[in-house]
Design a protein around this motif. Structure first.
Motif, PDB file in Angstrom:
ATOM      1  N   ILE A 247     -12.907   2.445  -1.796  1.00 46.00           N
ATOM      2  CA  ILE A 247     -13.385   3.820  -1.723  1.00 46.00           C
ATOM      3  C   ILE A 247     -14.226   3.931  -0.464  1.00 46.00           C
ATOM      4  CG2 ILE A 247     -14.835   5.572  -2.793  1.00 46.00           C
ATOM      5  CD1 ILE A 247     -14.106   4.352  -5.492  1.00 46.00           C
ATOM      6  N   ILE A 248     -13.841   4.869   0.409  1.00 41.50           N
ATOM      7  CA  ILE A 248     -14.548   5.060   1.674  1.00 41.50           C
ATOM      8  C   ILE A 248     -15.024   6.507   1.744  1.00 41.50           C
ATOM      9  CG2 ILE A 248     -14.369   4.926   4.182  1.00 41.50           C
ATOM     10  CD1 ILE A 248     -11.917   3.114   3.701  1.00 41.50           C
ATOM     11  N   LEU A 249     -16.301   6.690   1.843  1.00 42.21           N
ATOM     12  CA  LEU A 249     -16.962   7.983   2.034  1.00 42.21           C
ATOM     13  C   LEU A 249     -16.852   8.941   0.849  1.00 42.21           C
ATOM     14  CD1 LEU A 249     -16.136   8.736   5.782  1.00 42.21           C
ATOM     15  CD2 LEU A 249     -18.213   7.762   4.828  1.00 42.21           C
ATOM     16  N   PHE A 250     -15.668   9.157   0.289  1.00 38.69           N
ATOM     17  CA  PHE A 250     -15.485  10.140  -0.772  1.00 38.69           C
ATOM     18  C   PHE A 250     -14.836   9.473  -1.979  1.00 38.69           C
ATOM     19  CE2 PHE A 250     -14.797  12.213   3.363  1.00 38.69           C
ATOM     20  CZ  PHE A 250     -15.919  13.008   3.394  1.00 38.69           C
ATOM     21  N   ALA A 251     -15.195   9.905  -3.169  1.00 37.76           N
ATOM     22  CA  ALA A 251     -14.606   9.360  -4.388  1.00 37.76           C
ATOM     23  C   ALA A 251     -13.098   9.582  -4.370  1.00 37.76           C
ATOM     24  CB  ALA A 251     -15.222  10.024  -5.609  1.00 37.76           C
ATOM     25  N   GLY A 252     -12.355   8.525  -4.607  1.00 36.74           N
ATOM     26  CA  GLY A 252     -10.898   8.622  -4.662  1.00 36.74           C
ATOM     27  C   GLY A 252     -10.208   8.557  -3.314  1.00 36.74           C
ATOM     28  N   TRP A 253     -10.958   8.376  -2.222  1.00 35.41           N
ATOM     29  CA  TRP A 253     -10.319   8.307  -0.912  1.00 35.41           C
ATOM     30  C   TRP A 253     -10.574   6.955  -0.295  1.00 35.41           C
ATOM     31  CZ3 TRP A 253     -11.748   8.216   4.424  1.00 35.41           C
ATOM     32  CH2 TRP A 253     -10.683   8.492   5.287  1.00 35.41           C
ATOM     33  N   PRO A 254      -9.620   6.242   0.149  1.00 39.81           N
ATOM     34  CA  PRO A 254      -8.214   6.568   0.329  1.00 39.81           C
ATOM     35  C   PRO A 254      -7.356   6.329  -0.909  1.00 39.81           C
ATOM     36  CG  PRO A 254      -8.632   4.453   1.326  1.00 39.81           C
ATOM     37  CD  PRO A 254      -9.949   4.973   0.797  1.00 39.81           C
ATOM     38  N   GLY A 255      -7.907   5.874  -1.997  1.00 40.49           N
ATOM     39  CA  GLY A 255      -7.105   5.634  -3.197  1.00 40.49           C
ATOM     40  C   GLY A 255      -6.416   4.282  -3.134  1.00 40.49           C
ATOM     41  N   THR A 256      -5.279   4.175  -3.775  1.00 37.85           N
ATOM     42  CA  THR A 256      -4.568   2.895  -3.822  1.00 37.85           C
ATOM     43  C   THR A 256      -3.328   2.891  -2.936  1.00 37.85           C
ATOM     44  OG1 THR A 256      -3.327   3.645  -5.752  1.00 37.85           O
ATOM     45  CG2 THR A 256      -5.369   2.415  -6.156  1.00 37.85           C
ATOM     46  N   SER A 257      -3.091   3.952  -2.196  1.00 38.75           N
ATOM     47  CA  SER A 257      -1.920   4.065  -1.339  1.00 38.75           C
ATOM     48  C   SER A 257      -2.149   3.344  -0.016  1.00 38.75           C
ATOM     49  CB  SER A 257      -1.615   5.544  -1.069  1.00 38.75           C
ATOM     50  OG  SER A 257      -0.702   5.687  -0.025  1.00 38.75           O
ATOM     51  N   LEU A 258      -1.172   2.562   0.407  1.00 35.93           N
ATOM     52  CA  LEU A 258      -1.275   1.856   1.681  1.00 35.93           C
ATOM     53  C   LEU A 258      -1.323   2.842   2.843  1.00 35.93           C
ATOM     54  CD1 LEU A 258      -1.318  -0.777   3.288  1.00 35.93           C
ATOM     55  CD2 LEU A 258       1.179  -0.726   3.280  1.00 35.93           C
TER      56      LEU A 258
END
Length: 149
Positions: free
Chosen positions: A34-45
């Motif tokens: 998790i970078i900066l915001f909840a759920g971002w970038p998520g689990t997607s490459l």
């Protein structure tokens, strides 16, 4: 009156949510961050790569704003001061965003932040050196063009 102090039971879905939101206490490799915001970038490459590019560009921008000459000679001192203060505020805000990104303790984020600062510093120095080499007797002196570090 119920005085039961035992923790509530957790369902399997609660465990998976807790595992995904666990905060790392050491440096780690991986795209699940998790970078900066909840759920971002998520689990997607793909989103992780986009986050890496974003942090790289943030670091590059900080270096650009650190050495850019935004006020021309002869500018009103108040307007020049306000312009420099605005650029300083923007640079500081971007630097804090990079710091918060690196605090995710993801090695990839750390490496692209350092790479962005390095490439940005290199580009700014090359530009300053090329301006200094092109200046003639009437142009800016070398000490005015090359930022002090």
């Amino acid at each position: 009156m119920n005085m039961d102090m035992s923790p509530p039971s957790m369902t399997p879905s609660d465990h998976s949510m807790k595992d995904n939101m666990a905060m790392h206490m050491n440096l780690f490799w991986g795209k699940d961050v998790i970078i900066l915001f909840a759920g971002w970038p998520g689990t997607s490459l793909g989103m992780y790569v986009l986050a890496l590019c974003f942090v790289f560009l943030l670091a590059l921008s900080v270096e650009f704003f650190s050495f850019s000459m935004v006020v021309k000679p002869g500018t009103n001192p108040v307007a020049g001061g306000l312009t420099q203060a605005a650029v300083y505020a923007l640079r500081t805000a971007l630097a804090y965003l990079i710091m918060l990104s690196v605090m995710s303790l993801n090695i990839g984020i750390f490496l692209v932040a350092v790479a962005g600062h390095t490439v940005g510093f290199f580009l700014v120095k090359c530009r300053a050196l090329s301006m200094a080499s092109r200046s003639g007797p009437d142009g800016p002196t070398t000490s005015a063009c090359i930022p002090k570090v």
